[in-house]
Design an enzyme around this catalytic site. Structure first.
Site, PDB file in Angstrom:
ATOM      1  N   ASP A 148       0.837  -1.209   0.000  1.00 25.72           N
ATOM      2  CA  ASP A 148       0.000   0.000   0.000  1.00 25.72           C
ATOM      3  C   ASP A 148       0.872   1.260   0.000  1.00 25.72           C
ATOM      4  OD1 ASP A 148      -2.345  -1.606   0.177  1.00 25.72           O
ATOM      5  OD2 ASP A 148      -1.975  -1.851   2.317  1.00 25.72           O
ATOM      6  N   HIS A 175      -5.508  -3.498   5.663  1.00 25.23           N
ATOM      7  CA  HIS A 175      -5.029  -3.864   4.335  1.00 25.23           C
ATOM      8  C   HIS A 175      -6.160  -4.351   3.440  1.00 25.23           C
ATOM      9  CE1 HIS A 175      -2.269  -5.137   1.240  1.00 25.23           C
ATOM     10  NE2 HIS A 175      -2.634  -6.395   1.348  1.00 25.23           N
TER      11      HIS A 175
END
Ligand code: APR
Length: 313
Positions: A148, A175
């Protein structure tokens, strides 16, 4: 010469193979143990011809994990189009529970980096297994959210037309979907996006995994960028183990600073894993709202993991 034992569970998969290659080429790794249900002798034989000192072998699970300094777990099934990370829960929960039980037995001091999705639920599964075995150390168990950050850096650099290596965007939360919270207000170098640009950029980062799932059209989810991100994270774990100062990575860990019992924040890494949790830090109003929206989702994801281990028949 100092060097570490790294074990990869799920080493023959789409993530596992490129990750194994990156670890074979990492000068901090002196021993690389590959475990999978299939194809590990071939992967290990292939990698063993690369001209680095790192010893690489296929092993059965206990031997692979035994006394590992770092265990990286990409074992499990990946997403297909139309699936969310949560859809993977049942299959992957069982796989990781077994691996965690083995790790509790033979590698209680290892730093464990979880890639298997849904990370928001799988990290609590590992922690619950460790608690049951009386081996729980919250400083040693990590959900890898580095992809990310890597995606945020890349997308912001694209927008600014600068080198992504010069960009650093902290990403907090979890996530999956709207639990992924890029802190664009704290990106370095500073960026001055309009509100619309911030919303669009945040959405793109949150949906970037799905971008890859759709582009792969049934062949799985992100593997090469995920392997790169996991290798960067493992390298940071080893820099911490070596005593390097100020090694900072964001990761999803058991935490009391996010409003859910697990939360990704920037962490200082050291000889025992997490040396210091830097917490959420300063957020702007948009980011505060994102955190508020993420908390109930995280709480539900975490509970699913906790229940999975404790109601297991
Ligand atoms: N123990 C060890 N390895 C296992 C086990 C197990 N119990 N079960 C499955 N595996 C292995 C498979 O044999 C395969 O080689 O895990 C590997 C998974 O590889 P892929 O199917 O190619 O999946 P990949 O794309 O690498 O994704 C793995 O990471 O990002 C997440 O959502 C993704 O959960 C998925 C995981």
């Amino acid at each position: 010469e100092e060097g570490f034992k790294v074990a990869i569970a799920g080493a023959s998969g789409g993530i596992g193979q490129p990750l194994s290659m990156l670890m074979k080429m990492n000068p901090f790794v002196k021993e690389l143990s590959l475990f999978d249900l299939q194809h590990t002798p071939g992967v290990a034989a292939d990698l063993s011809h690369i001209e680095t000192l790192c010893k690489v072998g296929p092993d059965q699970i206990y031997k692979a994990l035994k006394d590992a300094n770092v265990i990286i777990v990409p074992a499990g099934v990946p997403r297909k189009p139309g699936m969310t990370r949560d859809d993977l829960f049942n299959v992957n929960a069982n796989i990781v529970k077994e691996l965690a039980e083995a790790a509790a037995e033979v590698a209680p001091k290892a730093l464990i980096a979880i890639i298997t999705n849904p990370v928001n639920s799988v990290v609590p599964i590992v922690c619950e297994v460790m608690k049951k075995a009386d081996k729980f150390d919250p400083k040693r168990i990590f959900g890898v959210t580095t992809l990310d950050i890597v995606r945020s850096n890349t997308f912001v650099a694209e927008a600014l037309k600068i080198n992504p290596k010069e960009v650093n965007v902290p990403v907090i939360g979890g996530h999956a979907g709207n639990t992924i919270i890029p802190l664009l207000s704290r990106s370095t170098p500073r960026v001055s996006f309009s509100d619309e640009q911030i919303i669009a950029m945040t959405k793109r980062i949150q949906n970037a995994g799905t971008e890859v799932v759709e582009a792969k059209a049934g062949a799985g989810s992100a593997t090469l960028s995920m392997a790169y991100a996991a290798a960067r994270f493992a390298n940071s774990l080893m820099r911490g183990l070596r005593g390097e100062q100020n090694v900072i990575e964001c990761s999803y860990v058991a935490s009391d600073c996010g409003g859910a019992s697990y939360f990704a924040t920037p962490l200082v890494l050291g000889k025992d894993g997490v040396k210091e949790n830097l917490g959420l830090g300063e957020l702007n109003d948009f980011e505060k709202k994102e955190v508020e929206a993420a908390i109930p989702v995280l709480i539900e994801n975490i509970q699913a993991g906790v229940d999975f281990v404790n109601n297991f028949k």
